[in-house]
Design an enzyme around this catalytic site. Structure first.
Site, short mmCIF file in Angstrom:
data_model
loop_
_atom_site.label_atom_id
_atom_site.label_comp_id
_atom_site.label_asym_id
_atom_site.label_seq_id
_atom_site.Cartn_x
_atom_site.Cartn_y
_atom_site.Cartn_z
N ASP A 12 0.82 -1.22 0.00
CA ASP A 12 0.00 0.00 0.00
C ASP A 12 0.84 1.26 0.00
O ASP A 12 0.45 2.29 0.55
CB ASP A 12 -0.96 0.04 1.21
CG ASP A 12 -1.78 -1.23 1.31
OD1 ASP A 12 -2.29 -1.66 0.26
OD2 ASP A 12 -1.91 -1.78 2.42
N HIS A 40 -4.34 -2.44 -6.10
CA HIS A 40 -3.84 -1.10 -6.33
C HIS A 40 -5.03 -0.20 -6.54
O HIS A 40 -5.97 -0.58 -7.23
CB HIS A 40 -3.05 -1.03 -7.64
CG HIS A 40 -1.81 -1.82 -7.63
ND1 HIS A 40 -0.82 -1.66 -6.70
CD2 HIS A 40 -1.38 -2.78 -8.46
CE1 HIS A 40 0.15 -2.49 -6.96
NE2 HIS A 40 -0.16 -3.19 -8.03
P1 GDP Z 1 -0.31 0.09 -3.79
O1 GDP Z 1 -0.91 -1.22 -3.47
O2 GDP Z 1 1.13 0.18 -3.39
O3 GDP Z 1 -0.52 0.50 -5.19
O4 GDP Z 1 -1.03 1.18 -2.88
P2 GDP Z 1 -2.61 1.47 -2.69
O5 GDP Z 1 -3.20 1.68 -4.00
O6 GDP Z 1 -3.23 0.49 -1.80
O7 GDP Z 1 -2.53 2.78 -1.83
C1 GDP Z 1 -2.20 3.96 -2.30
C2 GDP Z 1 -3.37 4.89 -2.08
O8 GDP Z 1 -2.85 6.17 -2.00
C3 GDP Z 1 -4.34 4.92 -3.25
O9 GDP Z 1 -5.61 5.27 -2.77
C4 GDP Z 1 -3.76 6.03 -4.13
O10 GDP Z 1 -4.74 6.66 -4.94
C5 GDP Z 1 -3.26 6.96 -3.10
N1 GDP Z 1 -2.07 7.71 -3.47
C6 GDP Z 1 -0.96 7.30 -4.15
N2 GDP Z 1 -0.05 8.30 -4.19
C7 GDP Z 1 -0.60 9.32 -3.49
C8 GDP Z 1 -0.13 10.62 -3.14
O11 GDP Z 1 0.98 11.02 -3.44
N3 GDP Z 1 -0.98 11.39 -2.40
C9 GDP Z 1 -2.22 10.97 -2.00
N4 GDP Z 1 -2.96 11.80 -1.28
N5 GDP Z 1 -2.67 9.76 -2.30
C10 GDP Z 1 -1.88 8.95 -3.03
#
Ligand code: GDP
Length: 426
Positions: A12, A40
């Site tokens: 995440d 994701h």
């Molecule tokens: P992953 O499994 O590593 O891809 O991560 P997730 O998708 O579970 O979690 C990342 C969350 O943070 C998602 O809801 C993204 O839209 C959000 N996100 C990613 N980068 C950023 C950022 O720089 N700022 C904010 N506010 N949200 C972000």
């Protein structure tokens, strides 16, 4: 050139968003491990998507998406996701599925549930997607590769044999209904229809692409600390989360993976059980969880509230090292703009000994965080595109962490959107 996008921590970290951003210049995006147990979250012009199996590149019409042989492939889940993406107006993704990928069977999911029930309070916090039973069977050599769908006679025979052994466990250990090999066979024939248009030798396809100088992204799931060898065993996932495994799980030459972009979030979150040294609780945690990510820190697959903590330099330094990091993408920095002060975990205190080395699990259980506090920047940094335009305290936070982890932060993500990214030249 192949670039891997992997996680430094517990998952995440925002890998989906970073892959989506980098996919603009990529030709091929490959999933190489894991299954539909994690997800994701991607926000783009078509809407908000939680992807579990499809690579994050599916939203670009110029990219080809590959499900590599190392993935735990749940065919109905993949089909549902594919239909949902297309249903929301995204051009039909160019998708290739490895003929050597193994399939998550309906009984893998059942065994996952039954085992959690049996363990009750001692459970590992599985998402019950069948991932652990799937990989157990893969390595016990009783799994099913996609190509086996196309040899009906031997498939029938193998199903009969496997049901025999599975049924012993179902009857005597779990006291649950038995499996019917014929029913499974019929289900798998439906899967065959769903998957047939996409199946091919993906390692041959990728070899060709490497020869032709194509830009390939390997997209990891979860992060270093969930790796079965190098993570917080046994509270780990069942397939390697490391860029190095990308060579195996995608079937590409290890030397072709030239960039390893390790994603690390500006604070910590984790799901499931296991030691989490910089964890915070109560209102402090609730507020960070509410403000975190994009719409709160809740599991993309399960909706479970994530455990929250301050940034952990010890875990991240180790997590980056074990990935073989060339670049760090530092994400979700914008969320911290509300804090007057930001604690950072810079070392662990284990029985009075201070260390910055990430220990094995039994010592990790005893570790207490050594915190340093940095001043906050108290403003919204979304929309900023140049590093110099970030508030001074925000830059100090980035540089402090960069120094502690010892790997260059070349991308800073300050929002969930594809373009919310600040490039730092190194
Ligand atoms: P992953 O499994 O590593 O891809 O991560 P997730 O998708 O579970 O979690 C990342 C969350 O943070 C998602 O809801 C993204 O839209 C959000 N996100 C990613 N980068 C950023 C950022 O720089 N700022 C904010 N506010 N949200 C972000």
């Amino acid at each position: 050139m192949i670039k891997a996008v992997v996680g430094a921590n517990w998952g995440d970290e925002g890998k989906g968003k970073i892959t989506d951003t980098l996919a603009e210049k990529a030709d091929i995006i490959v999933r190489f491990q894991g299954g539909a147990n994690a997800g994701h979250t991607i926000v783009n012009d078509y809407g908000k998507f939680a992807l579990h199996t499809l690579p994050s590149g599916v939203f670009y019409s110029h990219t080809t998406s590959v499900i590599g042989n190392g993935v735990a492939l749940n065919i109905p889940v993949l089909k549902k996701e594919y239909d949902e993406v297309v249903g929301k107006g995204v051009p039909a993704p160019k998708l290739k599925v490895s003929d050597r990928a193994q399939m998550v069977m309906p009984y893998h999911i059942l065994f996952d549930q039954y085992e959690e029930e049996r363990l009750a309070g001692r459970s590992f916090g599985s998402t019950k997607s069948g991932i652990a039973p799937f990989y157990s069977d893969k390595y016990a050599k009783i799994g099913f590769q996609v190509n086996e769908l196309f040899d009906e006679e031997s498939l029938k025979e193998k199903l009969k044999n496997i049901c025999e052994t599975k049924n012993v466990l179902l009857e005597h250990l779990y006291h649950k209904p038995l499996l019917d090999p014929e029913e499974l066979f019929r289900e798998m024939m439906e899967w065959k229809e769903m998957i047939a248009p996409f199946v091919c030798d993906t390692s041959a396809f990728l070899w060709e692409a490497v020869q032709n100088g194509r830009e390939i992204l390997l997209e990891g799931q979860l992060g270093s600390l969930k790796d079965p060898d190098h993570g917080i065993y046994p509270m780990v996932t069942s397939s390697s989360t490391l860029a190095g495994y990308g060579a195996v799980g995608a079937g590409v030459p290890p030397y072709a993976i030239q960039k390893i972009i390790t994603v690390s979030k500006a604070y910590s979150s984790a799901v499931g059980a296991g030691a989490f040294v910089s964890e915070i609780f109560g209102e402090e945690a609730d507020e960070l969880r509410r403000r975190g990510g994009d719409g709160g820190e809740y599991g993309a697959t399960t909706g479970r509230p994530r455990r929250m903590g301050w940034y952990d330099c010890v875990a991240s330094r180790y997590g980056c090292r074990i990935q073989g990091t060339t670049d760090v993408a530092f994400t979700v920095l914008d969320v911290l703009g509300y804090l007057d002060e930001i604690p950072v975990c810079v070392a662990y205190d284990i029985d009075g000994k201070i260390t910055t080395e990430f220990p094995t699990t039994s010592l990790l259980e005893k570790a207490k965080p050594v915190l340093e506090t940095l001043p906050g920047w108290k403003c919204d940094i979304r929309g900023i595109r140049k590093y110099e335009d970030l508030p001074e305290n925000c830059r100090k936070y980035v540089e402090f962490i960069e120094e502690k982890i010892g790997f260059p932060i070349t991308m800073v993500s300050n929002g969930p959107g594809r373009n919310d990214i600040i490039w730092r030249e190194k």
